[in-house]
Write an enzyme that holds these catalytic residues in place. Structure first.
Site, PDB file in Angstrom:
ATOM      1  N   ASP A 134      29.522 -22.919   4.003  1.00  0.00           N
ATOM      2  CA  ASP A 134      30.224 -22.475   2.798  1.00  0.00           C
ATOM      3  C   ASP A 134      31.085 -21.252   3.075  1.00  0.00           C
ATOM      4  O   ASP A 134      30.917 -20.556   4.087  1.00  0.00           O
ATOM      5  CB  ASP A 134      29.199 -22.160   1.705  1.00  0.00           C
ATOM      6  CG  ASP A 134      29.699 -22.525   0.319  1.00  0.00           C
ATOM      7  OD1 ASP A 134      30.932 -22.596   0.128  1.00  0.00           O
ATOM      8  OD2 ASP A 134      28.872 -22.734  -0.582  1.00  0.00           O
ATOM      9  N   ASP A 149      33.430 -27.895  -7.123  1.00  0.00           N
ATOM     10  CA  ASP A 149      32.149 -27.620  -7.779  1.00  0.00           C
ATOM     11  C   ASP A 149      32.050 -28.324  -9.131  1.00  0.00           C
ATOM     12  O   ASP A 149      30.978 -28.352  -9.734  1.00  0.00           O
ATOM     13  CB  ASP A 149      31.969 -26.113  -7.978  1.00  0.00           C
ATOM     14  CG  ASP A 149      31.591 -25.401  -6.682  1.00  0.00           C
ATOM     15  OD1 ASP A 149      31.175 -26.089  -5.731  1.00  0.00           O
ATOM     16  OD2 ASP A 149      31.716 -24.166  -6.623  1.00  0.00           O
TER      17      ASP A 149
END
Length: 725
Positions: A469, A538
Site C-alpha cells: 500500500d 476503495d
C-alpha cells in the site's frame, strides 16, 4: 594538381558511399497491422513519415513525402512546438540539435524486435537513443529514450519525453479518465481544440487517482467499440507524468498535425545529469487500430498479460481480507477463527490487513506505528509464523499487508531516522492520513524498505501474498540526502522504488503481489512490471464498481483488476458478487452477517470463478452495452480458442415498462454451436435469460442475439457460453 583533384574526388566518393551505408531511406517498424516509418532528411534529421495501418508493399513508403522538422522535437533552436527534449548544456547553452548517426535492430524472437536509433548533437558530445520495441502479434509498440553526454560538467535535462508521435487527421476526440479517492475513473470524451491539452500528475509517490496516465484518441470521428481509428496509449511510470497533445491546425510548416509528447512530468524536475551517466525514460506503450476501442483494449490486454505484468498469466488466488471484519481491533485468536471463514467460503487465501505491527507505538489506529515492522506482541504473541501455520492447517494460504514507503511521526523509525523523511527544513510537517513519505532517493531508505518484505519472507517463507500500500502522495517534498539536487527528487524516488522491487522479485519471483495506493493511486504499468494486480478503488459499492471497472477495462486485463465483495452498497449479495467476478475476485466481508442462502451463493460463485478464471482473467474482452448512457451494462470474455466465454449483464435503474434490446454477442466463432447456461443463481431462483439451456450457432448469437428480461433495478446475470459437444 591532377593527383590532388583525384584525391579530393576519392574522398567525396568515399563519403557518399559511407553516407549511403549509414543513412537509410526509411526505417520501417511494423507489427501485424501497424507501421511506424521514419526517414532521415537532407539535414540528417529523423522525420516521421507515416504512422497507421501497415501497407502491403514496403516500397510504397518511399512514395510518401518527407515532412518538415524532427520526429523528436528539440528545444532552443528552430521549433516553436512543445519540445520532446530540452536541455541546458554545461556551458549554459539552452539549445539542442539531434542528427541521425545510425540504427540497429535487435531481434528477441519471432514476435518481438527492438530498433535503436542513435541521434547526436553536431556541436556538443550529447547523445539520445530512441528505442522502439514492436510486438507483432499484439499490434503494440513500446517506446523510450536513453540520454548520455560527455560534456565537462553536468547537463540539465529540462524536458525529456519518452516518446513523440505525430498524427495527421482532420479532428481528434480524446477519451480519458479522472476522479479522486473512491471516485476514480470518471470517463470523459472531448474533441481536441486547437492548442495544447495536457493530462498530468504532480503526486510524486503515485501516478493516479486524479487522472490516469492512459488515453484513447479517436481520429477523424469518434470511434465506436468495434469500428473507427483509435490510438490507445499508456505510460509505465509510478510518479509524476505528463501526456501532452498539441493540435496544430494551421502553421507555416505543418497543418492538421497532432503532436503527442509523453513522459515524466517536467514540473519541478529539471534533472542534473552528470557526464557519462545514462538517463532512461519510462516506457510509453501504445497501439493503433482501425477497428475501434474494443480492439485497442484487446491489443493492450494481450501485451500486458504476455509482457507488461509480472507473470501475467500466473494463476490468481481468491482471498478473504479481514479489514471490514476487524479493522485494527483483532488478536491472534480472532484471526484464527477467520481462517475458518476463509475455508468455509472456499477461497485460496486469508489476507491480514493493517494493524499487526508496532510495540512501543502499537498500530491500533492510523496515527502510530507505521514504519515499525516488528510484530505486535500483545495482539500476536506467537508471531506471524504461528498464523501461517494455523492457516495452512485449515487448508488456507496466508497473505499480509505492508506500507513500507511511509512512516508515522509517532514511531521508532521516525525517532531514529528523522533525516529519512521527505519534509522541508523550514516548514511545518504536512501530514496526510497522519503519515509522511520516506525518501526513497536515499539508498539507506531503499535498503530499509527492501528489508521490510525480505525479513517477513525469510522468517515466514510460506507467506503467499503481499498487499503493498501507499496511502498518501508527496507534499512539502524535500530530500536531505539529495542536498542541492532537489529537482532530481521526483525521478529518483520512483527509480529508488523500482530498485527495491527489482530486488524483491529477484528473491521472490512466485510471490503474488497487489499494487495498492489509497484506492486507485497506482493503476499504471510501471509498477505492474513487478506486480500481478492492482487495487482499483476503495469504493466497492457494486453499482459504482460497474463504472470503475468498466473504465479500467479499456487499458487493463481483468486478471489485474482486484474486485472485492464488501458491505458497501445497498445491492444484493448476488449483484455485488457478480460485479466482483468481472475482475480478480476477493472478499472483504463478515460471513457471520450473511444469511444461509447468501453464504451458499458466495460459495457457489467462488467455485464458478475458479473454474472460469482463465476465461475471465485472460480472455478477450468485448464491451456490449456501456453503462454511461444506458439503463444497463454488459460485457463478455472469450477465450483464445473461441470455445468458452462468460457474459455479465446488469440492469441499472430502468423505469417500469422499459425493454432491453437483444444482447448481440461478439468474439465467437460463427460456425460453432454454443450452449447458453445461466450460472450464479441464488437458491430456488429462476434464470433471467429465458434461452437458458438452449443451443445456438455463434452466427445467431452475434447477429440476432439473446432476449434480456431483467425488468427491475440492480439485477444481474452471469452466462456461461460454451461450445456444444
Amino acid at each position: 594538381m591532377i593527383k590532388n583533384i583525384f584525391s579530393i574526388l576519392l574522398l567525396v566518393l568515399s563519403s557518399l558511399i559511407l553516407q549511403a551505408q549509414t543513412v537509410p531511406e526509411e526505417i520501417i517498424l511494423q507489427t501485424k497491422n501497424t507501421a511506424l516509418v521514419y526517414r532521415v532528411n537532407t539535414k540528417k534529421q529523423l522525420s516521421q513519415v507515416y504512422f497507421g495501418v501497415s501497407l502491403l508493399f514496403r516500397d510504397d513508403y518511399k512514395k510518401m513525402a518527407t515532412p518538415p522538422g524532427d520526429a523528436f522535437t528539440t528545444g532552443g533552436v528552430n521549433y516553436v512546438r512543445d519540445p520532446a527534449i530540452q536541455v541546458t548544456h554545461a556551458d549554459g547553452n539552452p539549445s539542442l540539435q539531434l542528427q541521425y548517426v545510425k540504427h540497429t535492430v535487435e531481434k528477441m524472437d519471432d514476435n518481438v524486435s527492438t530498433t535503436h536509433i542513435v541521434l547526436k548533437d553536431p556541436v556538443y558530445p550529447f547523445e539520445l537513443t530512441l528505442h522502439i520495441k514492436t510486438y507483432a502479434k499484439e499490434d503494440v509498440m513500446e517506446q523510450w529514450t536513453t540520454i548520455l553526454h560527455k560534456e565537462k560538467k553536468a547537463v540539465l535535462l529540462n524536458q525529456y519525453s519518452s516518446a513523440a508521435l505525430q498524427l495527421k487527421g482532420d479532428k481528434y476526440w480524446l477519451s480519458h479518465f479522472f476522479g479522486d479517492w473512491a471516485n476514480e475513473m470518471r470517463m470523459e470524451e472531448v474533441q481536441l481544440p486547437e492548442g495544447i491539452k495536457t493530462i498530468e500528475s504532480k503526486l510524486g509517490a503515485r501516478a493516479t487517482n486524479f487522472d490516469l496516465p492512459s488515453f484513447m484518441l479517436s481520429i477523424n470521428k469518434p470511434a465506436e467499440e468495434e469500428s473507427g481509428e483509435v490510438l490507445a496509449g499508456t505510460l509505465a511510470w509510478s510518479g509524476n507524468y505528463r501526456l501532452l497533445f498539441e493540435n496544430i491546425r494551421y502553421s507555416e510548416d505543418v497543418d492538421h498535425l497532432l503532436q503527442i509528447n509523453s513522459g515524466i512530468n517536467p514540473y519541478a524536475s529539471t534533472y542534473t545529469l552528470q557526464p557519462n551517466e545514462t538517463f532512461t525514460t519510462p516506457a510509453f506503450i501504445y497501439t493503433y487500430t482501425a477497428k475501434g476501442k474494443g480492439q485497442a483494449s484487446r491489443n493492450l490486454h494481450s501485451w500486458a498479460l504476455n509482457y507488461g505484468i509480472w507473470k501475467g498469466k500466473q494463476q490468481r488466488q481468491t482471498l478473504l481480507n479481514n479489514w471490514e471484519a476487524t479493522y485494527f481491533k483483532f488478536d491472534q485468536n480472532k484471526l484464527v477463527t477467520l481462517f475458518d471463514d476463509a475455508k468455509k467460503l472456499g477461497v485460496d487465501l486469508f489476507l491480514l490487513d493493517d494493524g499487526w505491527f508496532g510495540n512501543k507505538y502499537p498500530r491500533n489506529n492510523d496515527d502510530a506505528g507505521l514504519g515499525d515492522w516488528d510484530v505486535n506482541k500483545t495482539k500476536l504473541p506467537d508471531g506471524i509464523g504461528y498464523l501461517v501455520k494455523e492457516a495452512e492447517k485449515k487448508g488456507v494460504k496466508f497473505g499480509i499487508w505492508v506500507e513500507p514507503e511511509m512512516v508515522n511521526p509517532k514511531s521508532e523509525l521516525y525517532e531514529k531516522h528523522p533525516d529519512w523523511v521527505l519534509k522541508l527544513p523550514n516548514r511545518d510537517e504536512n501530514l496526510r492520513r497522519t503519515q509522511l513519505v520516506l525518501d526513497l532517493s536515499n539508498p539507506a531508505v531503499q535498503q530499509h524498505v527492501f528489508a521490510v518484505v525480505n525479513n517477513l519472507m525469510k522468517q515466514n517463507p510460506n507467506i503467499a501474498y503481499i498487499k503493498w500500500d501507499c496511502n498518501r502522495y508527496m507534499t512539502n517534498a524535500y530530500s536531505s540526502y539529495l542536498k542541492n539536487k532537489q529537482t532530481n527528487l521526483y525521478v529518483d524516488y520512483v527509480d529508488g522504488l523500482y530498485n527495491v522491487l527489482k530486488r524483491i522479485r529477484a528473491n521472490y519471483p512466485d510471490l503474488e503481489m497487489m499494487w495498492c495506493s489509497g484506492g486507485g493511486g497506482r493503476a499504471e504499468y510501471g509498477g505492474l512490471k513487478y506486480m500481478q494486480e492492482f487495487w482499483p478503488s476503495d469504493n466497492t459499492d457494486g453499482l459504482s464498481r460497474i463504472f470503475i471497472q468498466w473504465g479500467y477495462s479499456y487499458f487493463f486485463p481483468a486478471a489485474a483488476v482486484c474486485a472485492h465483495v464488501t458491505s458497501w452498497g445497498n445491492q444484493s449479495i448476488k449483484f455485488r458478487t457478480d460485479v466482483a467476478m468481472m475482475g480478480k475476485l476477493g472478499f472483504d466481508i463478515q460471513l457471520s452477517h450473511l444469511k444461509d442462502d447468501e453464504l451458499n451463493y458466495c460459495k457457489q460463485a467462488v467455485q464458478n470463478y475458479k473454474r472460469l478464471q482463465d476465461v475471465i482473467g485472460y480472455g478477450d474482452v468485448y464491451r456490449l452495452v456501456a453503462p454511461y448512457d444506458n439503463l444497463a451494462a454488459s460485457l463478455m470474455y472469450v477465450d483464445e480458442t473461441k470455445k468458452k466465454s462468460v457474459l455479465f449483464a446488469f440492469s441499472l435503474h430502468p423505469k417500469y415498462g422499459d425493454v432491453f434490446p437483444k444482447l448481440q454477442l461478439k468474439g465467437l466463432d460463427s460456425a460453432k454451436k454454443y450452449i447458453v447456461k445461466e450460472i450464479n443463481l441464488m437458491d430456488d431462483a429462476k434464470p433471467q435469460f429465458k434461452q437458458n439451456g438452449q443451443i445456438f450457432s455463434g452466427d445467431y448469437l452475434m447477429k440476432v442475439g439473446l432476449d434480456w428480461y431483467m425488468q427491475q433495478s440492480l439485477k444481474s446475470s452471469v452466462l456461461e457460453i460454451n461450445e456444444a459437444e
